[in-house]
Design a protein around this motif. Structure first.
Motif, PDB file in Angstrom:
ATOM      1  N   THR A  69       0.840  -1.198   0.000  1.00 18.91           N
ATOM      2  CA  THR A  69       0.000   0.000   0.000  1.00 18.91           C
ATOM      3  C   THR A  69       0.875   1.249   0.000  1.00 18.91           C
ATOM      4  N   PRO A  70       0.407   2.311  -0.655  1.00 23.20           N
ATOM      5  CA  PRO A  70       1.209   3.530  -0.699  1.00 23.20           C
ATOM      6  C   PRO A  70       1.349   4.238   0.646  1.00 23.20           C
ATOM      7  N   THR A  71       0.351   4.115   1.515  1.00 23.38           N
ATOM      8  CA  THR A  71       0.487   4.714   2.837  1.00 23.38           C
ATOM      9  C   THR A  71       0.796   3.608   3.835  1.00 23.38           C
ATOM     10  N   GLN A  72       1.505   3.966   4.878  1.00 21.06           N
ATOM     11  CA  GLN A  72       1.979   2.976   5.839  1.00 21.06           C
ATOM     12  C   GLN A  72       1.701   3.415   7.271  1.00 21.06           C
ATOM     13  N   SER A  73       1.107   2.522   8.027  1.00 24.07           N
ATOM     14  CA  SER A  73       0.954   2.698   9.463  1.00 24.07           C
ATOM     15  C   SER A  73       1.773   1.601  10.120  1.00 24.07           C
ATOM     16  N   LYS A  74       2.708   1.985  10.967  1.00 23.69           N
ATOM     17  CA  LYS A  74       3.552   0.991  11.629  1.00 23.69           C
ATOM     18  C   LYS A  74       2.710   0.002  12.436  1.00 23.69           C
ATOM     19  N   LEU A  75       1.737   0.519  13.166  1.00 19.09           N
ATOM     20  CA  LEU A  75       0.870  -0.335  13.978  1.00 19.09           C
ATOM     21  C   LEU A  75       0.094  -1.320  13.102  1.00 19.09           C
ATOM     22  N   VAL A  76      -0.471  -0.839  12.005  1.00 17.10           N
ATOM     23  CA  VAL A  76      -1.242  -1.704  11.103  1.00 17.10           C
ATOM     24  C   VAL A  76      -0.331  -2.745  10.454  1.00 17.10           C
ATOM     25  N   THR A  77       0.874  -2.330  10.067  1.00 18.10           N
ATOM     26  CA  THR A  77       1.825  -3.269   9.465  1.00 18.10           C
ATOM     27  C   THR A  77       2.157  -4.394  10.432  1.00 18.10           C
ATOM     28  N   GLU A  78       2.409  -4.037  11.691  1.00 21.30           N
ATOM     29  CA  GLU A  78       2.735  -5.057  12.699  1.00 21.30           C
ATOM     30  C   GLU A  78       1.567  -6.000  12.954  1.00 21.30           C
ATOM     31  N   LYS A  79       0.355  -5.463  12.958  1.00 26.83           N
ATOM     32  CA  LYS A  79      -0.817  -6.267  13.298  1.00 26.83           C
ATOM     33  C   LYS A  79      -1.369  -7.068  12.122  1.00 26.83           C
ATOM     34  N   PHE A  80      -1.346  -6.459  10.908  1.00 21.52           N
ATOM     35  CA  PHE A  80      -2.024  -7.084   9.773  1.00 21.52           C
ATOM     36  C   PHE A  80      -1.115  -7.441   8.599  1.00 21.52           C
ATOM     37  N   GLY A  81       0.131  -7.000   8.625  1.00 18.19           N
ATOM     38  CA  GLY A  81       1.051  -7.337   7.542  1.00 18.19           C
ATOM     39  C   GLY A  81       0.849  -6.511   6.285  1.00 18.19           C
ATOM     40  N   THR A  82       0.165  -5.389   6.411  1.00 18.70           N
ATOM     41  CA  THR A  82      -0.026  -4.447   5.311  1.00 18.70           C
ATOM     42  C   THR A  82      -0.005  -3.041   5.909  1.00 18.70           C
ATOM     43  N   GLY A  83       0.321  -2.060   5.104  1.00 19.44           N
ATOM     44  CA  GLY A  83       0.453  -0.702   5.614  1.00 19.44           C
ATOM     45  C   GLY A  83      -0.853  -0.002   5.910  1.00 19.44           C
ATOM     46  N   SER A  84      -1.937  -0.425   5.247  1.00 20.20           N
ATOM     47  CA  SER A  84      -3.235   0.229   5.413  1.00 20.20           C
ATOM     48  C   SER A  84      -4.347  -0.782   5.190  1.00 20.20           C
ATOM     49  N   VAL A  85      -5.167  -1.001   6.200  1.00 24.15           N
ATOM     50  CA  VAL A  85      -6.309  -1.908   6.049  1.00 24.15           C
ATOM     51  C   VAL A  85      -7.273  -1.370   5.001  1.00 24.15           C
ATOM     52  N   ALA A  86      -7.521  -0.060   5.021  1.00 25.73           N
ATOM     53  CA  ALA A  86      -8.461   0.530   4.060  1.00 25.73           C
ATOM     54  C   ALA A  86      -7.992   0.314   2.626  1.00 25.73           C
ATOM     55  N   GLU A  87      -6.724   0.628   2.346  1.00 24.46           N
ATOM     56  CA  GLU A  87      -6.204   0.475   0.990  1.00 24.46           C
ATOM     57  C   GLU A  87      -6.149  -0.991   0.574  1.00 24.46           C
ATOM     58  N   ALA A  88      -5.664  -1.855   1.458  1.00 21.71           N
ATOM     59  CA  ALA A  88      -5.566  -3.283   1.137  1.00 21.71           C
ATOM     60  C   ALA A  88      -6.943  -3.910   0.922  1.00 21.71           C
ATOM     61  N   ALA A  89      -7.920  -3.546   1.756  1.00 22.08           N
ATOM     62  CA  ALA A  89      -9.274  -4.090   1.600  1.00 22.08           C
ATOM     63  C   ALA A  89      -9.894  -3.624   0.288  1.00 22.08           C
ATOM     64  N   ALA A  90      -9.697  -2.347  -0.044  1.00 22.31           N
ATOM     65  CA  ALA A  90     -10.228  -1.828  -1.308  1.00 22.31           C
ATOM     66  C   ALA A  90      -9.617  -2.567  -2.487  1.00 22.31           C
ATOM     67  N   LEU A  91      -8.301  -2.729  -2.467  1.00 21.58           N
ATOM     68  CA  LEU A  91      -7.613  -3.422  -3.567  1.00 21.58           C
ATOM     69  C   LEU A  91      -8.053  -4.884  -3.675  1.00 21.58           C
ATOM     70  N   ALA A  92      -8.117  -5.582  -2.549  1.00 21.41           N
ATOM     71  CA  ALA A  92      -8.494  -7.003  -2.565  1.00 21.41           C
ATOM     72  C   ALA A  92      -9.932  -7.186  -3.051  1.00 21.41           C
ATOM     73  N   ALA A  93     -10.835  -6.318  -2.609  1.00 18.54           N
ATOM     74  CA  ALA A  93     -12.249  -6.464  -2.955  1.00 18.54           C
ATOM     75  C   ALA A  93     -12.567  -6.008  -4.378  1.00 18.54           C
ATOM     76  N   ALA A  94     -11.750  -5.125  -4.931  1.00 23.47           N
ATOM     77  CA  ALA A  94     -12.012  -4.617  -6.288  1.00 23.47           C
ATOM     78  C   ALA A  94     -11.615  -5.617  -7.365  1.00 23.47           C
ATOM     79  N   GLY A  95     -10.874  -6.646  -6.995  1.00 22.42           N
ATOM     80  CA  GLY A  95     -10.575  -7.715  -7.939  1.00 22.42           C
ATOM     81  C   GLY A  95      -9.248  -7.578  -8.648  1.00 22.42           C
ATOM     82  N   PRO A  96      -9.058  -8.466  -9.619  1.00 20.16           N
ATOM     83  CA  PRO A  96      -7.781  -8.522 -10.341  1.00 20.16           C
ATOM     84  C   PRO A  96      -7.402  -7.178 -10.961  1.00 20.16           C
ATOM     85  N   ARG A  97      -6.123  -6.916 -10.931  1.00 17.43           N
ATOM     86  CA  ARG A  97      -5.546  -5.699 -11.521  1.00 17.43           C
ATOM     87  C   ARG A  97      -6.115  -4.414 -10.932  1.00 17.43           C
TER      88      ARG A  97
END
Length: 122
Positions: A69-97
């Motif tokens: 993800t382009p934005t990074q939260s240290k706490l979120v990275t440690e807890k979820f393995g991605t920099g932003s839950v919002a960005e990662a969820a949007a990308l995962a749910a929007a599908g391929p590419r």
């Protein structure tokens, strides 16, 4: 297909979720809102989805881990393995590419984040 990803704390309010959704562009043109599975039943999220007439896509935590993800939260990275839950969820749910068309914004009370991605759908 455009999807708004939302990350939030347990005590988030409908007002905070509305605020971040509006800040990233609002609900017009969205196909769904998405968040991590263990928060998909949160009352404030269900109220927001109902207001906007959108389904909620629950994204398993393992699908978020490792999403770059382009934005990074240290706490979120440690807890979820991605920099932003919002960005990662949007990308995962929007599908391929999927690509982000609005990066993460944070509510004034710091309890909610939102981002929007566009993709091929799933």
């Amino acid at each position: 297909m455009k999807v708004a990803g939302l990350g939030f704390k347990q005590d988030v309010t409908l007002t905070s979720l509305r605020e971040v959704l509006l800040a990233v562009g609002g609900s017009k043109g969205l196909a769904a809102v998405a968040t991590i599975s263990d928060k998909a039943d949160a009352e404030a999220l269900r109220q927001l989805a109902r207001e906007c007439g959108l389904p909620i896509k629950a994204v398993p935590a393992e699908m978020l881990a490792g999403v770059d993800t382009p934005t990074q939260s240290k706490l979120v990275t440690e807890k979820f393995g991605t920099g932003s839950v919002a960005e990662a969820a949007a990308l995962a749910a929007a599908g391929p590419r999927a690509r982000l068309i609005a990066t993460r914004v944070v509510s004034q009370d710091r309890t909610a984040t939102a981002a929007i991605a566009e993709g091929d759908g799933t």
